[in-house]
Design a protein around this motif. Structure first.
Motif, PDB file in Angstrom:
ATOM      1  N   LEU A 183       4.745   3.071  -5.318  1.00 30.28           N
ATOM      2  CA  LEU A 183       3.344   2.560  -4.880  1.00 30.28           C
ATOM      3  C   LEU A 183       3.295   2.322  -3.508  1.00 30.28           C
ATOM      4  O   LEU A 183       2.475   2.387  -2.952  1.00 30.28           O
ATOM      5  N   ARG A 184       4.427   1.964  -2.815  1.00 27.66           N
ATOM      6  CA  ARG A 184       4.332   1.415  -1.355  1.00 27.66           C
ATOM      7  C   ARG A 184       4.058   2.891  -0.639  1.00 27.66           C
ATOM      8  O   ARG A 184       3.424   2.879   0.388  1.00 27.66           O
ATOM      9  N   ALA A 185       4.610   3.810  -1.270  1.00 30.97           N
ATOM     10  CA  ALA A 185       4.204   5.084  -0.531  1.00 30.97           C
ATOM     11  C   ALA A 185       2.898   5.965  -0.947  1.00 30.97           C
ATOM     12  O   ALA A 185       2.276   6.498  -0.041  1.00 30.97           O
ATOM     13  N   ILE A 186       2.666   5.673  -2.108  1.00 30.34           N
ATOM     14  CA  ILE A 186       1.425   6.275  -2.643  1.00 30.34           C
ATOM     15  C   ILE A 186       0.169   5.667  -2.119  1.00 30.34           C
ATOM     16  O   ILE A 186      -0.962   6.367  -1.820  1.00 30.34           O
ATOM     17  N   LEU A 187      -0.192   4.454  -2.354  1.00 33.06           N
ATOM     18  CA  LEU A 187      -1.098   3.646  -2.178  1.00 33.06           C
ATOM     19  C   LEU A 187      -1.874   3.937  -0.814  1.00 33.06           C
ATOM     20  O   LEU A 187      -3.091   3.976  -0.524  1.00 33.06           O
ATOM     21  N   PRO A 188      -1.143   3.795   0.366  1.00 39.60           N
ATOM     22  CA  PRO A 188      -1.623   3.787   1.589  1.00 39.60           C
ATOM     23  C   PRO A 188      -2.122   5.302   1.730  1.00 39.60           C
ATOM     24  O   PRO A 188      -3.464   5.442   2.540  1.00 39.60           O
ATOM     25  N   ILE A 189      -1.681   6.283   1.365  1.00 39.85           N
ATOM     26  CA  ILE A 189      -1.900   7.641   1.375  1.00 39.85           C
ATOM     27  C   ILE A 189      -3.370   7.830   0.520  1.00 39.85           C
ATOM     28  O   ILE A 189      -4.293   8.548   0.986  1.00 39.85           O
ATOM     29  N   TRP A 190      -3.546   7.301  -0.559  1.00 40.27           N
ATOM     30  CA  TRP A 190      -4.642   7.378  -1.542  1.00 40.27           C
ATOM     31  C   TRP A 190      -5.551   6.615  -0.807  1.00 40.27           C
ATOM     32  O   TRP A 190      -6.879   6.919  -0.807  1.00 40.27           O
ATOM     33  N   SER A 191      -5.458   5.492  -0.270  1.00 36.08           N
ATOM     34  CA  SER A 191      -6.413   4.618   0.520  1.00 36.08           C
ATOM     35  C   SER A 191      -7.159   5.569   1.524  1.00 36.08           C
ATOM     36  O   SER A 191      -8.223   5.333   1.672  1.00 36.08           O
ATOM     37  N   ARG A 192      -6.340   6.243   2.223  1.00 37.79           N
ATOM     38  CA  ARG A 192      -6.983   7.015   3.309  1.00 37.79           C
ATOM     39  C   ARG A 192      -7.940   8.175   2.668  1.00 37.79           C
ATOM     40  O   ARG A 192      -8.927   8.467   3.235  1.00 37.79           O
ATOM     41  N   TRP A 193      -7.310   8.878   1.623  1.00 37.86           N
ATOM     42  CA  TRP A 193      -7.932   9.978   1.074  1.00 37.86           C
ATOM     43  C   TRP A 193      -9.305   9.410   0.440  1.00 37.86           C
ATOM     44  O   TRP A 193     -10.581  10.035   0.747  1.00 37.86           O
ATOM     45  N   ALA A 194      -9.422   8.178  -0.123  1.00 37.62           N
ATOM     46  CA  ALA A 194     -10.518   7.712  -0.540  1.00 37.62           C
ATOM     47  C   ALA A 194     -11.457   7.324   0.532  1.00 37.62           C
ATOM     48  O   ALA A 194     -12.869   7.310   0.294  1.00 37.62           O
ATOM     49  N   ALA A 195     -11.188   6.640   1.579  1.00 37.15           N
ATOM     50  CA  ALA A 195     -12.105   6.407   2.740  1.00 37.15           C
ATOM     51  C   ALA A 195     -12.833   7.703   3.136  1.00 37.15           C
ATOM     52  O   ALA A 195     -13.805   7.618   3.711  1.00 37.15           O
ATOM     53  N   LEU A 196     -12.112   8.970   3.308  1.00 31.18           N
ATOM     54  CA  LEU A 196     -12.418  10.101   3.787  1.00 31.18           C
ATOM     55  C   LEU A 196     -13.562  10.480   2.765  1.00 31.18           C
ATOM     56  O   LEU A 196     -14.575  11.098   3.125  1.00 31.18           O
ATOM     57  N   ALA A 197     -13.234  10.612   1.468  1.00 27.34           N
ATOM     58  CA  ALA A 197     -14.169  11.079   0.475  1.00 27.34           C
ATOM     59  C   ALA A 197     -15.441  10.235   0.709  1.00 27.34           C
ATOM     60  O   ALA A 197     -16.485  10.695   0.306  1.00 27.34           O
ATOM     61  N   VAL A 198     -15.104   9.019   0.726  1.00 25.27           N
ATOM     62  CA  VAL A 198     -16.523   8.086   0.700  1.00 25.27           C
ATOM     63  C   VAL A 198     -17.355   8.390   1.964  1.00 25.27           C
ATOM     64  O   VAL A 198     -18.554   8.457   1.895  1.00 25.27           O
ATOM     65  N   ALA A 199     -16.650   8.566   3.069  1.00 27.14           N
ATOM     66  CA  ALA A 199     -17.421   9.147   4.181  1.00 27.14           C
ATOM     67  C   ALA A 199     -18.118  10.252   3.801  1.00 27.14           C
ATOM     68  O   ALA A 199     -19.567  10.251   4.440  1.00 27.14           O
ATOM     69  N   ALA A 200     -17.407  11.204   3.531  1.00 25.56           N
ATOM     70  CA  ALA A 200     -18.138  12.544   3.277  1.00 25.56           C
ATOM     71  C   ALA A 200     -19.333  12.299   2.348  1.00 25.56           C
ATOM     72  O   ALA A 200     -20.110  13.138   2.450  1.00 25.56           O
ATOM     73  N   LEU A 201     -18.973  11.346   1.096  1.00 27.25           N
ATOM     74  CA  LEU A 201     -20.114  11.185   0.112  1.00 27.25           C
ATOM     75  C   LEU A 201     -21.294  10.880   1.059  1.00 27.25           C
ATOM     76  O   LEU A 201     -22.464  11.083   0.726  1.00 27.25           O
ATOM     77  N   LEU A 202     -21.034   9.775   1.802  1.00 33.17           N
ATOM     78  CA  LEU A 202     -22.191   9.128   2.776  1.00 33.17           C
ATOM     79  C   LEU A 202     -22.976  10.172   3.506  1.00 33.17           C
ATOM     80  O   LEU A 202     -24.168  10.179   3.356  1.00 33.17           O
ATOM     81  N   LEU A 203     -22.220  10.982   4.313  1.00 30.73           N
ATOM     82  CA  LEU A 203     -22.934  11.897   5.340  1.00 30.73           C
ATOM     83  C   LEU A 203     -23.733  12.844   4.633  1.00 30.73           C
ATOM     84  O   LEU A 203     -24.601  13.137   4.805  1.00 30.73           O
ATOM     85  N   ALA A 204     -22.954  13.299   3.678  1.00 29.66           N
ATOM     86  CA  ALA A 204     -23.646  14.492   2.784  1.00 29.66           C
ATOM     87  C   ALA A 204     -24.672  13.817   1.957  1.00 29.66           C
ATOM     88  O   ALA A 204     -25.974  14.700   2.142  1.00 29.66           O
ATOM     89  N   GLY A 205     -24.931  12.522   1.448  1.00 28.93           N
ATOM     90  CA  GLY A 205     -26.006  12.066   0.887  1.00 28.93           C
ATOM     91  C   GLY A 205     -27.029  11.772   1.812  1.00 28.93           C
ATOM     92  O   GLY A 205     -28.077  12.205   1.452  1.00 28.93           O
ATOM     93  N   VAL A 206     -26.733  11.471   2.913  1.00 30.91           N
ATOM     94  CA  VAL A 206     -27.689  11.118   3.971  1.00 30.91           C
ATOM     95  C   VAL A 206     -28.551  12.439   4.200  1.00 30.91           C
ATOM     96  O   VAL A 206     -29.850  12.507   4.151  1.00 30.91           O
ATOM     97  N   VAL A 207     -27.975  13.327   4.618  1.00 31.95           N
ATOM     98  CA  VAL A 207     -28.326  14.909   5.120  1.00 31.95           C
ATOM     99  C   VAL A 207     -29.250  15.386   3.843  1.00 31.95           C
ATOM    100  O   VAL A 207     -30.575  15.411   3.919  1.00 31.95           O
ATOM    101  N   GLN A 208     -28.677  15.344   2.833  1.00 32.61           N
ATOM    102  CA  GLN A 208     -29.469  15.825   1.305  1.00 32.61           C
ATOM    103  C   GLN A 208     -30.621  14.866   1.204  1.00 32.61           C
ATOM    104  O   GLN A 208     -31.661  15.603   0.727  1.00 32.61           O
TER     105      GLN A 208
END
Length: 551
Positions: A328-353
């Motif tokens: 978990l110490r190896a997985i969770l930080p990586i997943w946390s970064r992925w989730a942050a990027l996904a949420v940022a992409a969601l927000l940006l794409a949602g604003v444009v659309q």
């Protein structure tokens, strides 16, 4: 069979799926982008009196349309069909051949066509030859979809989204984050469940598109209607989705058994990215004012959603329960970064659309689409707050030692996002807000629908777009046990007592025994009082009223 042979067979299977997809692409119809077409003009003009019978009736819509089998009709004064042959569809112009030797009197033109974003558009008008007469009725013009179909379309879209994230989440985690020591049986079952759900939902969407556009119940599907759907851009996008899914299955199978090679991973990613584009190509984005941008940002929006939510499902369902502290110490930080990027992409794409589909503040607050979008934004803000809390737990290094707080936060995220998916499934079936303020596009800006009851009948009232200016009204009469109620005479008035507007007659045109339509222009906003008098026999009639907010 050794590993090399299995990889070879997987790639051959993927190639076969891609071949099916290529065939679908080659057969795809070409067409220009449009959305929610409305009748902009006709020849003869509505309500006109012409000296001699025309040889054709021409309907010109605001944008390109395609046909619904046998739903464009011209009815002669004696009730017979006056149209001859199949109507010709050429972009936004529909030409209907008419018998020029028909009798004098009033003719009824009824139509139901499909706009580019796959939503049906219907209406009717009359013209007279020589002199007006009692308008005829058209039993075939009542082409509303069964309410079960309307709900079913939204449910299948919801299930399709769910299937997508249940494929993307397990595939992503198994390929990049899954510990080698843990068995893959559970994630594999989840992945195959998602693939099956996605395939069934996609096929069901195609099936239900027939009664949704042509009218009727869930099983009112004809070969011609199904052929029309499959031959449209909507049908092509769904066939491509199924082909890409079939190709991906051959590469997902090795992934459920162990790590896959770099080449297979790249091919699988390409199939997934291509599949994401089939959603916007079958909906509003393909018919937006900037289709290339809309399709791209909608695909990004959908992909980010699938990565984020699919990963959360894997995190909550498996990793937080099965992985040890070191993993978990190896997985969770990586997943946390992925989730942050996904949420940022969601927000940006949602604003444009949102900027493309809503366009103005008035459309955001004054339309059904805009209000649904605001609800989605509010829910999204809430789930982002929960996600930020989870990220803080990971940063503090408490998650590995005590995964319970993270697990609880993840389940809250999933619960909220399940509601977001439901809002999204409704949103994609709602006409875009931009069309509600462009001067008569036919979108449901504040679409009003209600059912009024009396001892002898119930009356379904539909008003579109329920705002100042011209509105289309449809009335449907039913018996108390919900069977069509034949109506002898319809009457309707509109009044605005707060502004001193006395009752104004609304002209109604009888389309079938239980269905009438009319056009009425509301001069100002306010709480309008509509009054309907429905006579079902020489002695039986009912009067019902409704207060309708006009914006």
């Amino acid at each position: 069979m050794n590993a090399v042979d299995r990889r070879w067979l997987a790639r051959v299977g993927a190639a076969a799926g891609l071949l099916i997809t290529l065939v679908a692409l080659l057969l795809a119809p070409a067409g220009s982008a449009s959305a929610h077409a409305v009748l902009s003009s006709s020849s003869p003009v509505a309500s006109a009196v012409v000296p001699s019978a025309p040889s054709e009736v021409v309907l010109t819509f605001s944008e390109s349309v395609r046909k619904v089998p046998d739903k464009v009709r011209v009815i002669a004064p004696d009730g017979s069909r006056a149209d001859r042959g199949e109507p010709r569809f050429e972009g936004s112009v529909v030409t209907i051949g008419v018998d020029p030797a028909g009798p004098q009197g009033t003719y009824l033109v009824s139509y139901r066509v499909i706009s580019a974003d796959s939503h049906p558009v219907s209406g009717a008008f009359t013209y007279s030859v020589g002199a007006p007469s009692t308008p005829p009725t058209d039993a075939g013009s009542d082409s509303r979809a069964d309410p079960v179909v309307g709900v079913g379309v939204k449910v299948t879209k919801y299930l399709g989204y769910a299937g997508l994230l249940l494929v993307v989440g397990p595939a992503l985690v198994l390929a990049a984050l899954w510990p080698l020591r843990l068995p893959r049986r559970g994630p594999a079952r989840l992945l195959w469940s998602g693939a099956g759900l996605l395939a069934v939902a996609t096929a069901a969407e195609v099936w239900m598109q027939v009664p949704y556009t042509a009218g009727g119940g869930l099983f009112d599907v004809t070969g011609e209607g199904l052929s029309e759907v499959l031959g449209s851009g909507y049908g092509t996008a769904h066939l491509i989705r199924l082909g890409l899914l079939a190709a991906a299955v051959f590469l997902l199978r090795p992934l459920t058994r162990g790590p896959v090679g770099r080449t297979d991973g790249i091919i699988l990613t390409g199939l997934g990215v291509a599949g994401l584009f089939t959603w916007p190509l079958a909906g509003h984005p393909a018919a937006s004012p900037a289709p290339a941008v809309s399709v791209l940002v909608d695909a990004v929006h959908l992909g980010s959603m699938a990565v984020w939510l699919g990963g959360l499902v894997m995190l909550a369902g498996f990793l937080l329960r099965q992985a040890d502290e070191r993993e978990l110490r190896a997985i969770l930080p990586i997943w946390s970064r992925w989730a942050a990027l996904a949420v940022a992409a969601l927000l940006l794409a949602g604003v444009v659309q949102g900027l493309i589909e809503v366009a103005t503040l008035q459309a955001l607050t004054g339309t059904t689409y805009g209000r649904l979008l605001l609800a989605k934004i509010g829910l999204f803000a809430l789930v982002v707050g929960v996600a930020a809390y989870s990220r803080q737990l990971v940063r503090r290094r408490t998650a590995a030692a005590r995964p319970v707080p993270v697990r609880r936060a993840v389940w809250v995220e999933l619960a909220i996002t399940a509601v977001i998916l439901g809002v999204t499934a409704t949103l994609v079936q709602t006409p875009p807000a931009r069309t509600a303020v462009d001067g008569g596009s036919g979108a449901d800006a504040g679409y009003y629908s209600t059912t009024l009851t009396s001892p002898i009948l119930s009356l379904q009232v539909e008003l579109d777009p329920a705002e100042r200016g011209n509105n289309s009204m449809h009335l449907y009469a039913y018996t108390p046990d919900n069977r069509p109620q034949p109506v002898v005479e319809w009457k309707a008035t509109a009044a605005l007592p707060s502004a001193g507007v006395e009752p104004i007659d609304i002209p109604l045109l009888k389309l079938t025994d239980n269905h009438a339509t009319g056009e009425f222009s509301f001069p100002s906003a306010g709480e309008w009082q509509l009054r309907f008098t429905v006579r079902t026999s020489d002695i039986d009639q009912a009067t019902v009223t409704a207060t309708v907010p006009i914006k």
